[in-house]
Design a protein around this motif. Structure first.
Motif, PDB file in Angstrom:
ATOM      1  N   GLY A  34       0.792  -1.228   0.000  1.00 26.18           N
ATOM      2  CA  GLY A  34       0.000   0.000   0.000  1.00 26.18           C
ATOM      3  C   GLY A  34       0.816   1.265   0.000  1.00 26.18           C
ATOM      4  O   GLY A  34       0.265   2.377   0.079  1.00 26.18           O
ATOM      5  N   VAL A  35       2.141   1.146  -0.108  1.00 27.14           N
ATOM      6  CA  VAL A  35       3.003   2.322  -0.035  1.00 27.14           C
ATOM      7  C   VAL A  35       3.013   3.082  -1.362  1.00 27.14           C
ATOM      8  O   VAL A  35       3.128   4.314  -1.375  1.00 27.14           O
ATOM      9  CB  VAL A  35       4.432   1.916   0.379  1.00 27.14           C
ATOM     10  CG1 VAL A  35       5.363   3.120   0.412  1.00 27.14           C
ATOM     11  CG2 VAL A  35       4.406   1.246   1.750  1.00 27.14           C
ATOM     12  N   ARG A 198      -2.418  11.188   9.674  1.00 31.94           N
ATOM     13  CA  ARG A 198      -1.758  10.129  10.429  1.00 31.94           C
ATOM     14  C   ARG A 198      -2.263   8.787   9.912  1.00 31.94           C
ATOM     15  O   ARG A 198      -3.458   8.615   9.659  1.00 31.94           O
ATOM     16  CB  ARG A 198      -2.046  10.274  11.934  1.00 31.94           C
ATOM     17  CG  ARG A 198      -1.471  11.569  12.511  1.00 31.94           C
ATOM     18  CD  ARG A 198      -1.678  11.646  14.011  1.00 31.94           C
ATOM     19  NE  ARG A 198      -1.168  12.909  14.547  1.00 31.94           N
ATOM     20  CZ  ARG A 198       0.077  13.116  14.925  1.00 31.94           C
ATOM     21  NH1 ARG A 198       0.964  12.117  14.828  1.00 31.94           N
ATOM     22  NH2 ARG A 198       0.454  14.284  15.405  1.00 31.94           N
ATOM     23  N   LEU A 199      -1.372   7.843   9.780  1.00 25.87           N
ATOM     24  CA  LEU A 199      -1.737   6.560   9.215  1.00 25.87           C
ATOM     25  C   LEU A 199      -0.854   5.452   9.781  1.00 25.87           C
ATOM     26  O   LEU A 199       0.102   5.716  10.521  1.00 25.87           O
ATOM     27  CB  LEU A 199      -1.637   6.590   7.688  1.00 25.87           C
ATOM     28  CG  LEU A 199      -0.288   6.955   7.072  1.00 25.87           C
ATOM     29  CD1 LEU A 199      -0.140   6.298   5.715  1.00 25.87           C
ATOM     30  CD2 LEU A 199      -0.176   8.481   6.884  1.00 25.87           C
ATOM     31  N   ARG A 204      -3.328  -2.982   6.850  1.00 18.22           N
ATOM     32  CA  ARG A 204      -4.130  -4.144   7.240  1.00 18.22           C
ATOM     33  C   ARG A 204      -3.301  -5.305   7.757  1.00 18.22           C
ATOM     34  O   ARG A 204      -3.756  -6.426   7.801  1.00 18.22           O
ATOM     35  CB  ARG A 204      -4.960  -4.619   6.049  1.00 18.22           C
ATOM     36  CG  ARG A 204      -6.012  -3.609   5.608  1.00 18.22           C
ATOM     37  CD  ARG A 204      -6.881  -4.168   4.506  1.00 18.22           C
ATOM     38  NE  ARG A 204      -7.916  -3.238   4.115  1.00 18.22           N
ATOM     39  CZ  ARG A 204      -7.761  -2.293   3.219  1.00 18.22           C
ATOM     40  NH1 ARG A 204      -6.601  -2.164   2.597  1.00 18.22           N
ATOM     41  NH2 ARG A 204      -8.745  -1.475   2.912  1.00 18.22           N
ATOM     42  N   ARG A 205      -2.081  -5.054   8.157  1.00 17.19           N
ATOM     43  CA  ARG A 205      -1.235  -6.127   8.661  1.00 17.19           C
ATOM     44  C   ARG A 205      -0.861  -5.849  10.108  1.00 17.19           C
ATOM     45  O   ARG A 205      -1.169  -4.782  10.631  1.00 17.19           O
ATOM     46  CB  ARG A 205       0.006  -6.258   7.773  1.00 17.19           C
ATOM     47  CG  ARG A 205      -0.349  -6.668   6.331  1.00 17.19           C
ATOM     48  CD  ARG A 205       0.878  -6.879   5.494  1.00 17.19           C
ATOM     49  NE  ARG A 205       0.525  -7.178   4.110  1.00 17.19           N
ATOM     50  CZ  ARG A 205       1.408  -7.426   3.152  1.00 17.19           C
ATOM     51  NH1 ARG A 205       2.699  -7.423   3.439  1.00 17.19           N
ATOM     52  NH2 ARG A 205       1.009  -7.687   1.926  1.00 17.19           N
ATOM     53  N   SER A 210       7.695   0.334  13.093  1.00 21.05           N
ATOM     54  CA  SER A 210       7.785   1.403  12.089  1.00 21.05           C
ATOM     55  C   SER A 210       6.445   1.731  11.446  1.00 21.05           C
ATOM     56  O   SER A 210       6.400   2.494  10.473  1.00 21.05           O
ATOM     57  CB  SER A 210       8.772   0.990  10.994  1.00 21.05           C
ATOM     58  OG  SER A 210       8.370  -0.246  10.410  1.00 21.05           O
ATOM     59  N   SER A 211       5.339   1.196  11.975  1.00 15.40           N
ATOM     60  CA  SER A 211       4.030   1.401  11.337  1.00 15.40           C
ATOM     61  C   SER A 211       3.444   2.805  11.504  1.00 15.40           C
ATOM     62  O   SER A 211       2.881   3.350  10.551  1.00 15.40           O
ATOM     63  CB  SER A 211       3.029   0.368  11.849  1.00 15.40           C
ATOM     64  OG  SER A 211       3.300  -0.901  11.323  1.00 15.40           O
ATOM     65  N   PRO A 212       3.499   3.432  12.689  1.00 15.10           N
ATOM     66  CA  PRO A 212       2.894   4.773  12.813  1.00 15.10           C
ATOM     67  C   PRO A 212       3.586   5.772  11.888  1.00 15.10           C
ATOM     68  O   PRO A 212       4.820   5.855  11.858  1.00 15.10           O
ATOM     69  CB  PRO A 212       3.129   5.123  14.288  1.00 15.10           C
ATOM     70  CG  PRO A 212       3.369   3.824  14.968  1.00 15.10           C
ATOM     71  CD  PRO A 212       4.057   2.961  13.965  1.00 15.10           C
TER      72      PRO A 212
END
Length: 223
Positions: A34-35, A198-199, A204-205, A210-212
């Motif tokens: 999704g990047v 913010r995402l 969905r994983r 490093s997700s925030p």
């Protein structure tokens, strides 16, 4: 061609991480994570001359709109820089890949309409100096487009990030840090944040250290 000037001595050299990243993380995986869609959002509407710091292997290059007249892409790591040059040759806009570090950009002041910081402030050696350089090279009123991961809002994950940054994560991930606050640093550098979202990446994983992340636009105000 940008006018070069001296940058600080020392090199950015992460041979194992750079080779793994350049060979394993390509456009296909970027799309599945999704990047790629976030890169489109990051660069939508960019025009004129742009400078991108920490261009990596050049994954942003296909996402620059046709209204961009030139991209000067700064990449300090030699393996990633070679991969970026290959990507630049396939880009639909002119891209000049240049060695250099974010803390001393080898270009003139007020020379660009847009600066792009994409998943790079986590790994620069001096965030404040890097942002001061981005402000220097932007014309007054120019845009800083940013897409950065950083410190989690929740205490639990933030504590994990803090611990990882002081142990193995930077060693394993090419100097990356997860606990930094990119949005706070951008504001502290004197930029006016006009849009931010913010995402979580990937969306969905399972959540990673490093997700925030934050994605948005800031302006260099007139001096």
């Amino acid at each position: 061609m940008p006018q070069l000037r001296r940058h600080p001595r020392g090199t950015v050299h992460h041979p194992v991480f750079a080779r793994c990243y350049a060979h394993c993380y390509g456009p296909g995986l970027d799309r599945r994570a999704g990047v790629a869609a976030l890169r489109d959002e990051l660069l939508a509407g960019v025009t004129g001359r742009a400078i991108e710091v920490g261009a990596g292997s050049g994954l942003n290059f296909p996402h620059y709109p046709g209204a961009v007249s030139e991209v000067v892409a700064i990449e300090p790591e030699s393996t990633l820089r070679e991969a970026a040059r290959t990507a630049a040759a396939r880009a639909t806009v002119p891209v000049d890949v240049v060695p250099g570090v974010a803390e001393a950009l080898p270009v003139k002041s007020e020379a660009f309409d847009t600066a792009v910081a994409s998943l790079v402030l986590c790994s620069v050696r001096d965030v404040r100096r890097a942002l001061a350089e981005l402000r220097r090279v932007l014309r007054p009123g120019g845009e800083l487009r940013f897409f950065e991961h950083g410190r989690a809002a929740g205490r639990g994950l933030a504590a994990v990030q803090w611990s990882l940054d002081r142990t193995l994560w930077p060693l394993l991930m090419g100097g990356c840090h997860t606990w930094r606050d990119p949005l706070g640093e951008i504001r502290a550098a004197g930029f006016e944040v006009v849009r931010v979202r913010r995402l979580r990446v990937p969306e969905r994983r399972p959540t990673l250290p490093s997700s925030p992340a934050v994605l948005g636009t800031a302006l260099r105000p007139p001096d």
